[in-house]
Design a protein around this motif. Structure first.
Motif, PDB file in Angstrom:
ATOM      1  N   LYS A   1      16.554 -18.023 -61.062  1.00  0.00           N
ATOM      2  CA  LYS A   1      17.475 -18.598 -60.083  1.00  0.00           C
ATOM      3  C   LYS A   1      17.210 -18.033 -58.694  1.00  0.00           C
ATOM      4  CE  LYS A   1      21.438 -17.881 -62.283  1.00  0.00           C
ATOM      5  NZ  LYS A   1      22.889 -18.003 -62.619  1.00  0.00           N
TER       6      LYS A   1
ATOM      7  N   THR B   1      22.077 -24.597 -68.606  1.00  0.00           N
ATOM      8  CA  THR B   1      21.404 -24.254 -67.349  1.00  0.00           C
ATOM      9  C   THR B   1      21.703 -25.276 -66.260  1.00  0.00           C
ATOM     10  OG1 THR B   1      19.381 -25.407 -68.033  1.00  0.00           O
ATOM     11  CG2 THR B   1      19.531 -23.066 -68.551  1.00  0.00           C
ATOM     12  N   ALA B   2      22.881 -25.861 -66.326  1.00  0.00           N
ATOM     13  CA  ALA B   2      23.242 -26.917 -65.373  1.00  0.00           C
ATOM     14  C   ALA B   2      23.337 -26.402 -63.940  1.00  0.00           C
ATOM     15  CB  ALA B   2      24.570 -27.551 -65.795  1.00  0.00           C
ATOM     16  N   ASN B   3      23.451 -25.077 -63.766  1.00  0.00           N
ATOM     17  CA  ASN B   3      23.599 -24.530 -62.412  1.00  0.00           C
ATOM     18  C   ASN B   3      22.271 -24.147 -61.771  1.00  0.00           C
ATOM     19  OD1 ASN B   3      23.063 -22.367 -64.090  1.00  0.00           O
ATOM     20  ND2 ASN B   3      24.451 -20.958 -63.044  1.00  0.00           N
TER      21      ASN B   3
ATOM     22  N   ASP C   1      19.408 -24.360 -59.385  1.00  0.00           N
ATOM     23  CA  ASP C   1      19.352 -24.984 -58.067  1.00  0.00           C
ATOM     24  C   ASP C   1      17.917 -25.403 -57.774  1.00  0.00           C
ATOM     25  OD1 ASP C   1      19.821 -25.838 -55.524  1.00  0.00           O
ATOM     26  OD2 ASP C   1      20.012 -23.844 -54.649  1.00  0.00           O
TER      27      ASP C   1
ATOM     28  N   GLU D   1      31.013 -18.813 -68.239  1.00  0.00           N
ATOM     29  CA  GLU D   1      30.314 -19.629 -67.247  1.00  0.00           C
ATOM     30  C   GLU D   1      30.361 -18.967 -65.874  1.00  0.00           C
ATOM     31  OE1 GLU D   1      28.520 -22.267 -67.890  1.00  0.00           O
ATOM     32  OE2 GLU D   1      29.007 -22.121 -70.022  1.00  0.00           O
ATOM     33  N   ASP D   2      31.457 -18.270 -65.585  1.00  0.00           N
ATOM     34  CA  ASP D   2      31.637 -17.622 -64.286  1.00  0.00           C
ATOM     35  C   ASP D   2      31.911 -16.138 -64.507  1.00  0.00           C
ATOM     36  OD1 ASP D   2      32.148 -16.883 -61.686  1.00  0.00           O
ATOM     37  OD2 ASP D   2      34.148 -17.805 -61.619  1.00  0.00           O
TER      38      ASP D   2
END
Length: 412
Positions: free
Chosen positions: A30, A69-71, A73, A297-298
């Motif tokens: 990331k 892994t939707a986050n 970028d 998730e967070d």
């Protein structure tokens, strides 16, 4: 330096990653993508699963990986594909038969194919930077070269000394460490720039391949929000991904340290390590199941509400990303010597008060923290973060790598 530069017309970057979603390496990936975006590159993530050669299992794996892994970028992304050939699984097993476990780690890359979406991404690109993560994905660079019909320069992030991992776990079998390392070095030597993410790794590869171009670049960890509170939600926080060394470390902490803790502070263990603990150490997991929060998730909420972060690493190789992450949040940290492996002493000195040489020292420091401790910002931790893991340093270092290895391309 943290804001994206203007996009470079026709400039693309392919970042090849193992299809992992919950580990320190994933945080490194990331960081790479964010740095390349700042440098003005459109990015394509090529994810490479190393198992799941059966078609149905592979489809399920891809679906789960995409969800977890939707986050990421990036401009575009896809996974390598199973070939439409009979006996694909048999072919997978046959590749590298008789070779060392280090060479066998590359076998998926000899069988799986590049997705068609990658070719679409490359249309209109005049410049291409190729970043390969882990040596066992190097054959994908060679497949890409065949697609473009041109020799490509590329950079390789080695991510620790993989021969050590193979030797310590079942994948290494009875192979001699030198044989494992020799196969690994053969792939590293193909890279035009070898990037290493900790000081020990840099020293080993530079000594073994003195003619190669080596760079020591610590991972980029995004600066996190800093919080304070009169009272913490939990006294102690441990964050650990789902892998065996993390489970071994949590088992040690719970049975050798936390079982003797006589204070009133609370403990929360966050991350996929809960699933590995339930599998490998079921009795320990059942005894302390209440402290495991599972995958989150967070993570920001958990870090924000913790008085102290504990990094009780006793197993594994290479840099501890969770230590770096705790520094980015400005947390007070208690940690074992193995948690700072590969980091320079002059930086660790800033937070040396949190170093616990053994279980007795860790227990003593845990019991010295009041159960009603508040959340504070450690300036010492922030100094370590800014010295090693800040985005600005990563961008400056990568700018030179990208400039030296970007290729002029054109699809034929």
């Amino acid at each position: 330096m943290g804001e994206p530069m203007e996009k470079k017309p026709g400039a693309g970057a392919i970042v090849i990653v193992p299809a992992w979603d919950s580990c320190g390496s994933y945080e490194v990936f990331k960081g790479q993508l964010q740095t390349l975006a700042i440098l003005g590159y459109e990015t394509f993530v090529l994810a490479a699963p190393s198992r799941c050669m059966a078609r149905k299992a592979y489809r399920d794996y891809r679906r789960t990986y995409r969800r977890l892994t939707a986050n990421l970028d990036c401009t575009a992304r896809d996974e390598v594909r199973l070939p439409f050939l009979p006996f694909g699984a048999r072919r997978f097993r046959a590749v590298a038969a008789g070779r060392s476990a280090a060479f066998q780690s590359t076998r998926a890359a000899h069988v799986l194919e590049l997705p068609r979406s990658l070719k679409r991404f490359l249309r209109g690109k005049r410049e291409l930077f190729v970043l390969c993560n882990h040596y066992f994905n190097v054959p994908y660079v060679e497949t890409l070269q065949k697609l473009l019909r041109t020799k490509l320069m590329f950079a390789l992030e080695t991510h620790d000394i993989q021969a050590r991992h193979l030797r310590q776990h079942a994948a290494g079998g009875d192979d001699d460490y030198e044989a494992l390392l020799a196969d690994e070095l053969a792939f590293v030597a193909k890279a035009d720039r070898a990037i290493h993410i900790n000081a020990e790794e840099h020293r080993v590869f530079k000594a073994a391949l003195p003619e190669a171009a080596h760079r020591l670049i610590y991972p980029a960890i995004a600066e996190r929000p800093l919080t304070t509170a009169a009272r913490a939600d939990t006294t102690f926080l441990i964050v650990a991904a789902a892998n065996t060394p993390n489970a071994e470390s949590i088992e040690w902490f719970l049975t050798k340290v936390w079982s003797r803790y006589e204070g009133n502070g609370g403990l929360r263990i966050v991350g996929g390590v809960a699933y590995i603990m339930a599998w490998l150490y079921p009795e320990t997991f059942r005894r302390w199941q209440v402290v495991f929060a599972g995958r989150a998730e967070d993570l920001g909420w958990h870090y924000a509400g913790a008085a102290v972060v504990v990094v009780p690493v006793i197993a594994g190789e290479g840099i501890s990303i969770k230590f770096a992450e705790a520094m980015a949040y400005g947390k007070q940290v208690l940690f074992t010597p193995r948690a700072v492996r590969g980091l320079p002493d002059h930086c660790v000195d800033h937070v040396r008060d949190g170093l616990c040489e053994d279980e007795a020292a860790l227990l003593e420091k845990l019991e010295a923290v009041p159960a009603d401790a508040g959340v504070t910002v450690s300036q010492e931790s922030l100094r370590v973060y800014r010295a090693l893991f800040a985005r600005e340093k990563h961008v400056t270092a990568y700018e030179e790598i990208v400039r030296a290895t970007t290729n002029a391309i054109g699809l034929r």
